[in-house]
Design a protein around this motif. Structure first.
Motif, PDB file in Angstrom:
ATOM      1  N   GLY A   1      33.112  45.420  43.758  1.00 44.73           N
ATOM      2  CA  GLY A   1      34.555  45.330  43.968  1.00 44.73           C
ATOM      3  C   GLY A   1      34.908  45.182  45.441  1.00 44.73           C
ATOM      4  N   GLN A   2      34.174  45.929  46.285  1.00 45.52           N
ATOM      5  CA  GLN A   2      34.418  45.829  47.733  1.00 45.52           C
ATOM      6  C   GLN A   2      34.061  44.445  48.247  1.00 45.52           C
ATOM      7  OE1 GLN A   2      31.925  49.150  48.882  1.00 45.52           O
ATOM      8  NE2 GLN A   2      33.702  50.404  49.368  1.00 45.52           N
ATOM      9  N   ARG A   3      32.939  43.893  47.747  1.00 43.96           N
ATOM     10  CA  ARG A   3      32.539  42.551  48.196  1.00 43.96           C
ATOM     11  C   ARG A   3      33.597  41.529  47.833  1.00 43.96           C
ATOM     12  NH1 ARG A   3      26.072  41.840  47.166  1.00 43.96           N
ATOM     13  NH2 ARG A   3      25.610  44.057  47.308  1.00 43.96           N
TER      14      ARG A   3
ATOM     15  N   GLU B   1      36.362  32.405  38.698  1.00 45.85           N
ATOM     16  CA  GLU B   1      35.878  33.580  37.965  1.00 45.85           C
ATOM     17  C   GLU B   1      35.813  34.831  38.838  1.00 45.85           C
ATOM     18  OE1 GLU B   1      35.353  33.475  34.861  1.00 45.85           O
ATOM     19  OE2 GLU B   1      34.849  31.421  34.303  1.00 45.85           O
ATOM     20  N   PRO B   2      36.959  35.313  39.321  1.00 50.60           N
ATOM     21  CA  PRO B   2      36.919  36.419  40.298  1.00 50.60           C
ATOM     22  C   PRO B   2      36.422  37.723  39.707  1.00 50.60           C
ATOM     23  CG  PRO B   2      39.166  36.025  39.576  1.00 50.60           C
ATOM     24  CD  PRO B   2      38.344  34.922  38.997  1.00 50.60           C
TER      25      PRO B   2
ATOM     26  N   ASP C   1      33.418  45.347  36.569  1.00 49.75           N
ATOM     27  CA  ASP C   1      33.744  46.138  35.379  1.00 49.75           C
ATOM     28  C   ASP C   1      35.240  45.991  35.071  1.00 49.75           C
ATOM     29  OD1 ASP C   1      35.364  48.419  36.491  1.00 49.75           O
ATOM     30  OD2 ASP C   1      33.568  48.597  37.736  1.00 49.75           O
ATOM     31  N   PRO C   2      35.665  46.378  33.855  1.00 46.37           N
ATOM     32  CA  PRO C   2      37.059  46.123  33.443  1.00 46.37           C
ATOM     33  C   PRO C   2      38.101  46.725  34.381  1.00 46.37           C
ATOM     34  CG  PRO C   2      35.759  46.824  31.583  1.00 46.37           C
ATOM     35  CD  PRO C   2      34.870  46.944  32.773  1.00 46.37           C
TER      36      PRO C   2
ATOM     37  N   ILE D   1      41.345  43.943  41.033  1.00 47.21           N
ATOM     38  CA  ILE D   1      41.200  42.710  41.818  1.00 47.21           C
ATOM     39  C   ILE D   1      42.268  41.698  41.416  1.00 47.21           C
ATOM     40  CG2 ILE D   1      39.699  40.690  42.150  1.00 47.21           C
ATOM     41  CD1 ILE D   1      38.738  42.981  43.821  1.00 47.21           C
ATOM     42  N   MET D   2      42.512  41.568  40.102  1.00 52.29           N
ATOM     43  CA  MET D   2      43.530  40.620  39.642  1.00 52.29           C
ATOM     44  C   MET D   2      44.910  41.013  40.182  1.00 52.29           C
ATOM     45  SD  MET D   2      42.367  38.068  37.954  1.00 52.29           S
ATOM     46  CE  MET D   2      43.753  37.387  37.055  1.00 52.29           C
TER      47      MET D   2
END
Lengths: 279, 257
Positions: free
Chosen positions: B149-151, B171-172, B177-178, B184-185
């Motif tokens: 997630g950080q990357r 495909e971000p 994981d969900p 992120i979205m």
């Protein structure tokens, strides 16, 4: 237990399946051809062995000389010829270091040019040809050539080892560049980076540890090679070793061999350490 | 504004990846691009910044025609288009800061980028973006020391460092994981709204696409088979895009969400 008995029940007719399985021949399908090729190869080997003449008296003399050599090795004499040995050793080390640095520096552009995924087609073929020429000539042959051109001494050795380093390093570097993770370099291209920036940001970080590792590996190869090419006149510890053997001074030769082994071992261990650190 | 008209792409092997694709995206609109694997989603967004060369058709960003540019002009357009990747595509052995600053490569000279001497405004912007995505304390860490997630957040900061006029997002969430996917979205949508940035998001996850985007384009075998708001994405449409399947659970899921 329960599960297995159930399996047996559902496949009650297991005895209907074949109970043998033989691995099919992989290379040659026909049995007679397989045997014929095997026998022919064996016959060739036996006949070839028969043509090697063995002169037993010379073997006996050789063994005796070998024994003297081993005795010399066990009682190495560092002192008598120390000035020659130290001069040769310093020459070899100088030759090794300079040729490795120069060779590595020249191999980087050649290696990048020889990587299919970053170089244009024309450059790719030129760089691959340079590598092919450098690799197809063995060090001793190049050394003989350079000694003939520039005379005896370490300069010929330096040129030989630099030339050989280019082929070795450029080939392995090019292969490493072709194996990089393309996603990382694609992301750099997507930012609008130029070709040089792509190499610096997208490629270099991925291949750097291997480039460092290979350079150190080449450093020890060049030291060992410097001992070999010295025998054909390219200076260094090899020349000293050759002189010692020609004079039947096996104790000095033993000392030189011990020094070579020690230097290679030191290089081996320290390069292993640096490579782990470079990851 | 991005406009794509009549774009087709046939690969050297003869596979037709895109077949006469046309659409326009006004500024500030976030479009979800959905479709089965191999439908051409990835090819389509790579045609926009010409990481993949379209076989025919025209693509225009603002007033600049992207198709038919020289190499130098193409670089100048690429720096106006930020791209975010599936598996982050960070340069793993570089630091977080270097990765973010690499967003400026199209603007700075080779020597500046080689010596890592970026203009101070670029460095300030990089710090501000790292702060925005919550990673300001990680600036000097190597990228491979971060979690997934950080990357992806660093990937977002790198794209924004370009001051883009358009975001292409491939495909971000596919490697996340969900929960992280949703974070992120949400971050992407917030950023696009803040900056009035148009974006194309390739996305496998239909539920996420419905939840976060305002317009969905469905791609099937290289053709657009659906283009409309998420509310119109019903069972019939999903069957047209992906083929026959029991879509009822998916419907319930997205209503619950």
């Amino acid at each position: 237990m329960h599960a297995s008995s159930k399996t047996t029940n559902t496949h009650a007719d297991i005895s209907a399946y074949p109970s043998h399985w033989k691995r099919p021949p992989v290379f040659i399908q026909r049995a007679w051809l397989r045997w014929a090729i095997g026998l022919a190869a064996l016959l060739w080997f036996v006949l070839a062995l028969g043509t090697i003449e063995v002169n037993w008296t010379r073997v006996a003399e050789g063994l005796e000389r070998g024994w003297r050599f081993i005795k010399g090795f066990l009682t190495p004499d560092f002192t008598t010829r120390w000035s020659d040995i130290s001069k040769g050793l310093i020459e070899s080390l100088t030759m090794t270091l300079t040729s490795t640095v120069v060779g590595v520096l020249l191999s980087v552009p050649v290696g990048i040019g020889a990587a299919r995924n970053v170089a244009p087609k024309a450059v790719y073929y030129v760089c691959r040809s340079i590598i092919a020429v450098s690799r197809s000539l063995q060090e001793i042959i190049i050394a003989i050539l350079f000694v003939t051109m520039f005379g005896f001494g370490p300069f010929a050795g330096f040129l030989t080892l630099s030339f050989a380093t280019i082929g070795f390093m450029a080939k392995l570097l090019a292969e490493d560049i072709e194996d990089i993770d393309e996603k990382q370099s694609e992301a750099i291209r997507a930012t609008g980076a130029s070709w040089l920036q792509l190499i610096n940001y997208g490629v270099q970080p991925q291949v750097m540890p291997r480039l460092i590792g290979l350079s150190l590996y080449r450093l020890d190869i060049n030291f060992r090679e410097s001992a070999v090419i010295g025998i054909v006149g390219a200076g260094g510890i090899g020349a000293t070793l050759n002189t010692a053997i020609d004079r039947y001074e096996f104790d000095s030769a033993g000392a030189i061999l011990i020094i070579i082994i020690a230097v290679v071992m030191v290089a081996e261990y320290s390069s292993g350490y640096v490579r782990r650190w470079a990851q | 504004m991005l406009s794509v008209s009549n774009v087709s792409k046939t690969y050297a092997a003869g596979d037709k990846a895109l077949d006469d694709v046309s659409f326009t995206i006004p500024s500030g609109q976030v479009v979800g691009l959905i479709g089965p694997s191999g439908a051409g989603k990835s090819t389509l967004i790579r045609c926009v910044n010409r990481l993949v060369e379209p076989s025919s058709g025209t693509i225009t960003l603002g007033d600049t025609p992207i198709t038919g540019l020289s190499a130098g002009e193409l670089r100048a357009v690429r720096r106006r288009i930020g791209m975010i990747f599936q598996e982050y595509a960070l340069v793993e052995r570089l630091t977080v800061m270097e990765n973010v600053l690499s967003g400026r490569l199209g603007y700075v000279s080779f020597w500046r980028s080689l010596l890592r001497r970026y203009p101070s405004t670029d460095v300030q912007k990089a710090y501000a973006l790292l702060d925005r995505v919550g990673l300001i304390d990680h600036a000097s860490k190597r990228a491979d020391a971060l979690s997934g997630g950080q990357r992806q957040r660093v990937g977002i900061a790198r794209a924004l460092e370009q001051d883009p006029e358009l975001l292409l997002i491939d495909e971000p969430t596919a490697s996340l994981d969900p929960k992280t996917s949703r974070q992120i979205m949400r971050l992407l949508i917030e950023i696009c709204n803040e900056r009035q940035l148009p974006a194309i998001i390739n996305i496998h996850d239909v539920v996420l696409a419905r939840q976060f985007t305002e317009r969905i384009i469905g791609l099937q075998a290289g053709r657009i088979v659906f283009d409309g708001p998420p509310s119109e994405l019903n069972e019939t449409v999903l069957t047209k895009i992906y083929g026959e399947e029991d879509w009822t659970t998916l419907d319930n899921e997205s209503e619950a969400a």
